[in-house]
Design a protein around this motif. Structure first.
Motif, mmCIF file in Angstrom:
data_model
loop_
_atom_site.group_PDB
_atom_site.id
_atom_site.type_symbol
_atom_site.label_atom_id
_atom_site.label_comp_id
_atom_site.label_asym_id
_atom_site.label_seq_id
_atom_site.Cartn_x
_atom_site.Cartn_y
_atom_site.Cartn_z
ATOM 1 N N ASN A 58 -52.158 37.433 -41.444
ATOM 2 C CA ASN A 58 -51.770 38.792 -41.806
ATOM 3 C C ASN A 58 -52.556 39.179 -43.050
ATOM 4 O O ASN A 58 -52.608 38.411 -44.014
ATOM 5 C CB ASN A 58 -50.273 38.890 -42.081
ATOM 6 N N HIS A 66 -52.064 44.228 -41.165
ATOM 7 C CA HIS A 66 -52.598 43.938 -39.836
ATOM 8 C C HIS A 66 -52.641 42.427 -39.637
ATOM 9 O O HIS A 66 -52.860 41.678 -40.583
ATOM 10 C CB HIS A 66 -54.032 44.463 -39.683
ATOM 11 N N TYR A 84 -58.936 42.874 -34.766
ATOM 12 C CA TYR A 84 -57.550 43.286 -34.968
ATOM 13 C C TYR A 84 -56.696 42.752 -33.816
ATOM 14 O O TYR A 84 -56.970 43.037 -32.656
ATOM 15 C CB TYR A 84 -57.423 44.808 -34.993
ATOM 16 N N ALA A 87 -51.484 45.767 -35.279
ATOM 17 C CA ALA A 87 -51.321 46.728 -36.362
ATOM 18 C C ALA A 87 -49.827 47.025 -36.475
ATOM 19 O O ALA A 87 -49.164 47.280 -35.471
ATOM 20 C CB ALA A 87 -52.095 48.005 -36.063
ATOM 21 N N GLU A 92 -51.974 53.100 -36.542
ATOM 22 C CA GLU A 92 -53.099 52.164 -36.550
ATOM 23 C C GLU A 92 -53.195 51.341 -35.262
ATOM 24 O O GLU A 92 -54.086 50.509 -35.128
ATOM 25 C CB GLU A 92 -52.987 51.219 -37.750
ATOM 26 N N GLU A 96 -55.897 47.726 -32.269
ATOM 27 C CA GLU A 96 -55.545 46.448 -31.654
ATOM 28 C C GLU A 96 -56.537 46.089 -30.548
ATOM 29 O O GLU A 96 -56.855 46.905 -29.683
ATOM 30 C CB GLU A 96 -54.124 46.496 -31.096
#
Length: 110
Positions: A58, A66, A84, A87, A92, A96
């Motif tokens: 994280n 994220h 990613y 999120a 956001e 992903e």
């Protein structure tokens, strides 16, 4: 472990690892050039090849928390950006499964 099979890309502009030039993505996969990484400018890509994932962690970023993994060139192991995974903020979520390549860590391959 064995050898890693590398994918070779074609397109108008091909981007490769900043260390060994292994193909990573093309200009057609750029979603945004308006991102920042540890080394400065960074691009958001919808698809990247020839990378391996590091451990999940994280990270608190400019846009919130994220879950990400650093991505490494599959040929030389050079860190070229991150992916990613999750999120936490709804605004956001589009990130992903997308990738960040830091401009200082990749190069255009001719």
């Amino acid at each position: 472990m064995g050898l890693t099979y590398r994918i070779y890309l074609s397109g108008n502009r091909i981007f490769g690892c900043g260390k060994c030039k292994t193909h990573l993505s093309t200009s057609e996969h750029i979603m945004s050039k308006d991102f920042h990484g540890k080394t400065g400018r960074a691009y958001l890509f919808e698809d990247v090849v020839n990378v391996t994932d590091g451990p999940q962690e994280n990270r608190e970023m400019r846009t919130g928390l994220h879950t990400v993994v650093d991505i490494h060139c599959c040929h030389c192991g050079f860190v070229v950006g991150w992916k990613y995974i999750k999120a936490f903020a709804d605004r956001e979520k589009y990130k992903e499964g997308k990738y960040i390549l830091e401009k200082m860590l990749f190069q255009e391959v001719v």
